[in-house]
Design a protein around this motif. Structure first.
Motif, PDB file in Angstrom:
ATOM      1  N   GLN A 231     -13.159  -8.753  -8.907  1.00 63.69           N
ATOM      2  CA  GLN A 231     -11.728  -8.974  -9.136  1.00 63.69           C
ATOM      3  C   GLN A 231     -11.112  -9.840  -8.033  1.00 63.69           C
ATOM      4  O   GLN A 231     -10.223 -10.656  -8.304  1.00 63.69           O
ATOM      5  N   ARG A 232     -11.607  -9.689  -6.801  1.00 67.53           N
ATOM      6  CA  ARG A 232     -11.130 -10.570  -5.728  1.00 67.53           C
ATOM      7  C   ARG A 232     -11.546 -12.016  -5.985  1.00 67.53           C
ATOM      8  O   ARG A 232     -10.788 -12.948  -5.697  1.00 67.53           O
ATOM      9  N   ASN A 238      -4.334  -7.113  -7.078  1.00 70.97           N
ATOM     10  CA  ASN A 238      -3.759  -5.820  -7.469  1.00 70.97           C
ATOM     11  C   ASN A 238      -4.778  -4.981  -8.237  1.00 70.97           C
ATOM     12  O   ASN A 238      -4.897  -3.775  -8.032  1.00 70.97           O
ATOM     13  N   ALA A 239      -5.542  -5.639  -9.111  1.00 73.04           N
ATOM     14  CA  ALA A 239      -6.572  -4.920  -9.861  1.00 73.04           C
ATOM     15  C   ALA A 239      -7.679  -4.442  -8.928  1.00 73.04           C
ATOM     16  O   ALA A 239      -8.193  -3.326  -9.075  1.00 73.04           O
ATOM     17  N   ALA A 240      -8.040  -5.273  -7.947  1.00 77.12           N
ATOM     18  CA  ALA A 240      -9.074  -4.881  -6.986  1.00 77.12           C
ATOM     19  C   ALA A 240      -8.631  -3.680  -6.159  1.00 77.12           C
ATOM     20  O   ALA A 240      -9.408  -2.757  -5.911  1.00 77.12           O
ATOM     21  N   ILE A 241      -7.363  -3.686  -5.755  1.00 79.35           N
ATOM     22  CA  ILE A 241      -6.828  -2.549  -4.987  1.00 79.35           C
ATOM     23  C   ILE A 241      -6.864  -1.286  -5.826  1.00 79.35           C
ATOM     24  O   ILE A 241      -7.271  -0.210  -5.366  1.00 79.35           O
ATOM     25  N   ALA A 242      -6.437  -1.400  -7.089  1.00 79.31           N
ATOM     26  CA  ALA A 242      -6.437  -0.238  -7.978  1.00 79.31           C
ATOM     27  C   ALA A 242      -7.849   0.289  -8.191  1.00 79.31           C
ATOM     28  O   ALA A 242      -8.077   1.509  -8.214  1.00 79.31           O
ATOM     29  N   THR A 243      -8.823  -0.608  -8.319  1.00 83.66           N
ATOM     30  CA  THR A 243     -10.218  -0.193  -8.505  1.00 83.66           C
ATOM     31  C   THR A 243     -10.728   0.576  -7.300  1.00 83.66           C
ATOM     32  O   THR A 243     -11.341   1.642  -7.433  1.00 83.66           O
ATOM     33  N   LEU A 244     -10.473   0.047  -6.118  1.00 84.68           N
ATOM     34  CA  LEU A 244     -10.947   0.703  -4.899  1.00 84.68           C
ATOM     35  C   LEU A 244     -10.268   2.051  -4.701  1.00 84.68           C
ATOM     36  O   LEU A 244     -10.911   3.026  -4.288  1.00 84.68           O
ATOM     37  N   LYS A 245      -8.994   2.139  -5.002  1.00 79.82           N
ATOM     38  CA  LYS A 245      -8.267   3.401  -4.823  1.00 79.82           C
ATOM     39  C   LYS A 245      -8.683   4.453  -5.851  1.00 79.82           C
ATOM     40  O   LYS A 245      -8.450   5.646  -5.635  1.00 79.82           O
ATOM     41  N   ASP A 257     -13.203  -2.555   2.656  1.00 75.64           N
ATOM     42  CA  ASP A 257     -12.952  -3.443   1.519  1.00 75.64           C
ATOM     43  C   ASP A 257     -11.486  -3.404   1.108  1.00 75.64           C
ATOM     44  O   ASP A 257     -10.881  -4.435   0.778  1.00 75.64           O
ATOM     45  N   LEU A 258     -10.929  -2.199   1.107  1.00 75.05           N
ATOM     46  CA  LEU A 258      -9.531  -2.049   0.712  1.00 75.05           C
ATOM     47  C   LEU A 258      -8.613  -2.757   1.702  1.00 75.05           C
ATOM     48  O   LEU A 258      -7.661  -3.442   1.314  1.00 75.05           O
ATOM     49  N   GLY A 259      -8.921  -2.621   2.996  1.00 75.65           N
ATOM     50  CA  GLY A 259      -8.130  -3.317   4.013  1.00 75.65           C
ATOM     51  C   GLY A 259      -8.204  -4.825   3.835  1.00 75.65           C
ATOM     52  O   GLY A 259      -7.181  -5.529   3.944  1.00 75.65           O
ATOM     53  N   PHE A 260      -9.403  -5.323   3.545  1.00 79.34           N
ATOM     54  CA  PHE A 260      -9.578  -6.762   3.339  1.00 79.34           C
ATOM     55  C   PHE A 260      -8.808  -7.235   2.108  1.00 79.34           C
ATOM     56  O   PHE A 260      -8.185  -8.305   2.105  1.00 79.34           O
ATOM     57  N   THR A 261      -8.824  -6.414   1.044  1.00 76.07           N
ATOM     58  CA  THR A 261      -8.128  -6.787  -0.190  1.00 76.07           C
ATOM     59  C   THR A 261      -6.617  -6.813   0.021  1.00 76.07           C
ATOM     60  O   THR A 261      -5.930  -7.728  -0.454  1.00 76.07           O
ATOM     61  N   TYR A 262      -6.104  -5.813   0.724  1.00 75.57           N
ATOM     62  CA  TYR A 262      -4.670  -5.818   1.055  1.00 75.57           C
ATOM     63  C   TYR A 262      -4.318  -7.067   1.864  1.00 75.57           C
ATOM     64  O   TYR A 262      -3.265  -7.683   1.677  1.00 75.57           O
ATOM     65  N   GLU A 263      -5.203  -7.431   2.788  1.00 74.57           N
ATOM     66  CA  GLU A 263      -4.963  -8.618   3.614  1.00 74.57           C
ATOM     67  C   GLU A 263      -4.906  -9.879   2.744  1.00 74.57           C
ATOM     68  O   GLU A 263      -4.029 -10.732   2.929  1.00 74.57           O
ATOM     69  N   MET A 264      -5.846  -9.979   1.797  1.00 80.22           N
ATOM     70  CA  MET A 264      -5.843 -11.127   0.895  1.00 80.22           C
ATOM     71  C   MET A 264      -4.581 -11.160   0.041  1.00 80.22           C
ATOM     72  O   MET A 264      -4.083 -12.228  -0.328  1.00 80.22           O
ATOM     73  N   LYS A 269       0.568  -4.577   6.432  1.00 80.96           N
ATOM     74  CA  LYS A 269       0.807  -3.208   6.904  1.00 80.96           C
ATOM     75  C   LYS A 269      -0.237  -2.248   6.305  1.00 80.96           C
ATOM     76  O   LYS A 269      -0.853  -1.457   7.025  1.00 80.96           O
ATOM     77  N   GLU A 270      -0.433  -2.332   5.006  1.00 80.55           N
ATOM     78  CA  GLU A 270      -1.432  -1.471   4.355  1.00 80.55           C
ATOM     79  C   GLU A 270      -2.846  -1.856   4.792  1.00 80.55           C
ATOM     80  O   GLU A 270      -3.720  -1.002   4.945  1.00 80.55           O
ATOM     81  N   SER A 271      -3.049  -3.150   5.023  1.00 79.44           N
ATOM     82  CA  SER A 271      -4.344  -3.609   5.486  1.00 79.44           C
ATOM     83  C   SER A 271      -4.701  -2.986   6.829  1.00 79.44           C
ATOM     84  O   SER A 271      -5.801  -2.457   7.030  1.00 79.44           O
ATOM     85  N   ALA A 272      -3.747  -3.024   7.759  1.00 77.07           N
ATOM     86  CA  ALA A 272      -3.983  -2.458   9.084  1.00 77.07           C
ATOM     87  C   ALA A 272      -4.240  -0.957   9.001  1.00 77.07           C
ATOM     88  O   ALA A 272      -5.105  -0.424   9.698  1.00 77.07           O
ATOM     89  N   ALA A 273      -3.511  -0.273   8.132  1.00 76.04           N
ATOM     90  CA  ALA A 273      -3.679   1.179   7.975  1.00 76.04           C
ATOM     91  C   ALA A 273      -5.084   1.505   7.465  1.00 76.04           C
ATOM     92  O   ALA A 273      -5.716   2.453   7.938  1.00 76.04           O
TER      93      ALA A 273
END
Length: 276
Positions: A231-232, A238-245, A257-264, A269-273
């Motif tokens: 998906q990335r 957004n779909a990639a984030i939903a898949t990972l979550k 992976d989730l942090g990287f996707t948020y960054e992309m 903020k969510e990426s750093a978390a």
């Protein structure tokens, strides 16, 4: 191949896969004399010597505990007591590779193959050692021989197929993996096939293969990571984030992976978390 960081771990099988069943074949009721010879290369166990059997079993137990240095030490002790048993040389080759002693691993596999030249176990094990050393062409040649010697061994198809993909032979790797999938479908094979389809820019087939793998093994975190990577690639963050979550559990790798996707996606903020 970044979508599948754990895939290669599956293939560490050389010298280990057949040993557990072999060592039970030592004839019962026969007392062994000190220094007695091991069984011939026909595959009859670890040999008549109780000491050899004990050392081989100790090596396998050390592998299970993750103590590779100790495993190699026990395997070396066993092979010194029964140097005419090729399976012990394969065990030493395997444990040496796990311990990072690639030179010793190569020598051990070659010694075993000098006694049992068409052993798929030995050929596959030596190929995996060569792969660890970056000698891919030699590894692929040996895996081809291993498949010819044992055409029903799916693992060798998977190792060869992944190696072909890593070498840029995407269609050849896909053909190899399709043979494994036809023999025994698995989510792991389907993941690797999805990678090949992605590399060949056949995104619809890659997507279908990922969906098939996810349906087959819905609790496998690696599949969720692979789907998110797809998906990335499509820039659907957004779909990639939903898949990972939606993965069944949050592993450190998945959180990365989730942090990287948020960054992309621009959500720092969510990426750093996630990275934290």
């Amino acid at each position: 191949m970044a979508a599948f960081p754990a895939a290669a771990q599956t293939f560490e099988i050389g010298g280990k896969s057949t040993s557990a069943g072999e060592k039970k074949k030592t004839p019962a009721g026969k007392k062994s004399k000190g220094g007695s010879s091991a069984a011939p290369s026909s595959g009859l166990g670890w040999g008549a010597s109780i000491d050899v059997t004990r050392d081989a079993r100790a090596a396998e137990q050390a592998i299970k505990r993750g103590n590779t240095a100790q495993a190699a030490m026990y395997a070396e002790r066993a092979v010194k007591k029964a140097p005419q048993n090729p399976r012990l040389w394969f065990l030493l080759g395997y444990t040496s590779r796990l311990a990072g002693r690639y030179g010793q691993s190569v020598q051990s596999y070659q010694k075993g193959l000098s006694m049992e030249g068409r052993s798929a176990e030995g050929l596959s094990g030596l190929a995996q050692t060569y792969a660890k050393m970056g000698r891919r062409d030699e590894a692929k040649r040996l895996l081809t021989q291993a498949i010819a010697a044992a055409p029903k061994n799916i693992t060798n198809y998977l190792v060869l197929g992944e190696m072909q993909i890593q070498s840029g032979e995407f269609q050849t790797g896909l053909n190899t993996l399709q043979r494994a999938e036809a023999m025994k479908p698995s989510s792991h094979t389907e993941l690797l096939m999805a990678v090949a389809y992605m590399k060949l820019k056949q995104m619809d087939r890659a997507k279908a293969m990922l969906a098939k793998a996810k349906a087959r093994d819905p609790k496998n975190v690696q599949i969720f990571r692979a789907v998110a990577n797809f998906q990335r690639e499509e820039k659907d963050y957004n779909a990639a984030i939903a898949t990972l979550k939606s993965a069944p559990r949050m592993t450190p790798e998945l959180l990365g992976d989730l942090g990287f996707t948020y960054e992309m996606a621009g959500n720092l903020k969510e990426s750093a978390a996630c990275y934290q």
